[in-house]
Write an enzyme that holds these catalytic residues in place. Structure first.
Site, PDB file in Angstrom:
ATOM      1  N   ASP A  18       0.730  -0.936   0.386  1.00  0.00           N
ATOM      2  CA  ASP A  18       0.121  -0.012  -0.191  1.00  0.00           C
ATOM      3  C   ASP A  18       0.540   1.420   0.210  1.00  0.00           C
ATOM      4  OD1 ASP A  18      -2.449   1.421  -0.320  1.00  0.00           O
ATOM      5  OD2 ASP A  18      -1.649   1.795   2.185  1.00  0.00           O
ATOM      6  N   SER A  27      -7.020   4.939  -0.092  1.00  0.00           N
ATOM      7  CA  SER A  27      -7.883   3.573  -0.892  1.00  0.00           C
ATOM      8  C   SER A  27      -8.872   3.618  -1.353  1.00  0.00           C
ATOM      9  CB  SER A  27      -6.113   3.251   0.308  1.00  0.00           C
ATOM     10  OG  SER A  27      -4.842   3.704  -0.375  1.00  0.00           O
ATOM     11  N   GLN A  61      -5.101  -2.510  -6.542  1.00  0.00           N
ATOM     12  CA  GLN A  61      -5.818  -1.707  -5.944  1.00  0.00           C
ATOM     13  C   GLN A  61      -7.158  -0.336  -6.562  1.00  0.00           C
ATOM     14  OE1 GLN A  61      -4.013   1.931  -2.967  1.00  0.00           O
ATOM     15  NE2 GLN A  61      -3.943   0.447  -1.929  1.00  0.00           N
TER      16      GLN A  61
END
Length: 271
Positions: free
Chosen positions: A190, A214, A263
Site C-alpha cells: 500500500d 485507498s 488497488q
C-alpha cells in the site's frame, strides 16, 4: 515489528497497537496488515495466506486502538476462509476477506522480472527523491522508517498507463516467521501503489490540490518472500476515471514473482 503484536481480548477478538505517526489518519497498509495478522491468529500454522480482498470504509484515527473481529467462514480439507471486521470507536473502518491453504505441489511457472532495472545500490532513496522534488523533507515518510525504499527508475507515462518501479526491504533483519513476512509484504504493497495513477497526468500525488485515499485492495501471495531482502515492486496504472485510479503491482524476489496486488483509490482534484 511490535505493530503486529495483537492482543487477544476474546474468542476471535483482538486489539492492535498504534504507531507513533504524524499522519492525520492511519496508513491503510497498517490497517490491512494488522487485520491479516488477526485472521492468521485463528488459523492452524500449517495453512498459509494465498489471497486477500479488503475495503477501506472509513479513515482510521491515530487516537484510538483498532479492534479486530474474526469470523470463521469455512475450514475445509485444504482451504480456510476468514472475514475480519476492523472497528474503531463504534464504526467499521475496514472489511477484509482472507483465504488460506495448506501448501501442496502442483504446476509452477512465473513471469520474468523486468529487465534494465537499476540495482538497489544504484537506485535513489525515496526520501531523497521527494526532498529534491518538493524542496523539503516529507514528514510522513517517518511512518515508514522501518523500510528501505529506493526508486529503481523515474516514474514515466506510457501507452499502457503510468509506470513506477522500486526496491523495498526492511531496514533490519526479521525473524524466520513466514506469517510475519506475509504481513509486512501486505503492509508495503500500500506504500506507493496509488501514486502511480497520477504519473500519466500533470499533477503531483502529494499536491494539496489532490484528495487521495485507498478504496480497496486485493493481493495474491504466490511464493514465500523474505521482506528483509530486496523485493522489486513493479507498478502500473492502466486506468483512471471517475476520480478513481486503478493500479496493479507485481513483487519479484530472486527473479520470481512472489506476489501480485491491485488497488483502486480516490484521486480527486479539489483546487
Amino acid at each position: 515489528m511490535q505493530l503486529f503484536d495483537l492482543v487477544e481480548v476474546g474468542k476471535g477478538k483482538f486489539r492492535g497497537p498504534q504507531p507513533d505517526t504524524q499522519w492525520q489518519r492511519l496508513f491503510g497498509g497498517q490497517v490491512m496488515a494488522q487485520s491479516l495478522v488477526a485472521a492468521m491468529r485463528t488459523i492452524p500454522e500449517n495453512r498459509v495466506v494465498h489471497s486477500l480482498h479488503g475495503y477501506f470504509l472509513r479513515p482510521g484515527s491515530r487516537e484510538e486502538p483498532l479492534r479486530f473481529g474474526v469470523e470463521h467462514v469455512r475450514d475445509g480439507r485444504t482451504f480456510s476462509a476468514r472475514r475480519v471486521i476492523t472497528r474503531q470507536h463504534d464504526d467499521v473502518i475496514f472489511d477484509l476477506n482472507v483465504s488460506f491453504q495448506e501448501p501442496e505441489e502442483g504446476f509452477s511457472h512465473s513471469a520474468v522480472q523486468p529487465e534494465s532495472v537499476a540495482t538497489p545500490e544504484d537506485s535513489s532513496p525515496l526520501g531523497q527523491v521527494l526532498e529534491e522534488r518538493f524542496g523539503a523533507p516529507i514528514r510522513m515518510l517517518s511512518e515508514w522508517d522501518a523500510l528501505d525504499v529506493r526508486l529503481a527508475s523515474t516514474p514515466v507515462p506510457s501507452q499502457n498507463g503510468g509506470v513506477m518501479r522500486a526496491w523495498v526491504r526492511t531496514q533490519d533483519a526479521m525473524p524466520e516467521d513466514p506469517r510475519l513476512h506475509a504481513a509486512v509484504l501486505a503492509y508495503l504493497t500500500d506504500l506507493l501503489l496509488l501514486s502511480v495513477s497520477t504519473v500519466q497526468h500533470e499533477v503531483e500525488f502529494l499536491s494539496p490540490n489532490l484528495q487521495t485515499a485507498s478504496i480497496d485492495h486485493a493481493m495474491w501471495f504466490h511464493r514465500p518472500a523474505h521482506c528483509d531482502r530486496w523485493l522489486l515492486y513493479d507498478m502500473v496504472s492502466p486506468s483512471a476515471s471517475g476520480a478513481r485510479g486503478f493500479c496493479q503491482g507485481r513483487l519479484f524476489q530472486d527473479g520470481k514473482l512472489v506476489a501480485s496486488c491491485a488497488q483502486e483509490g480516490l484521486i480527486r482534484l479539489v483546487g
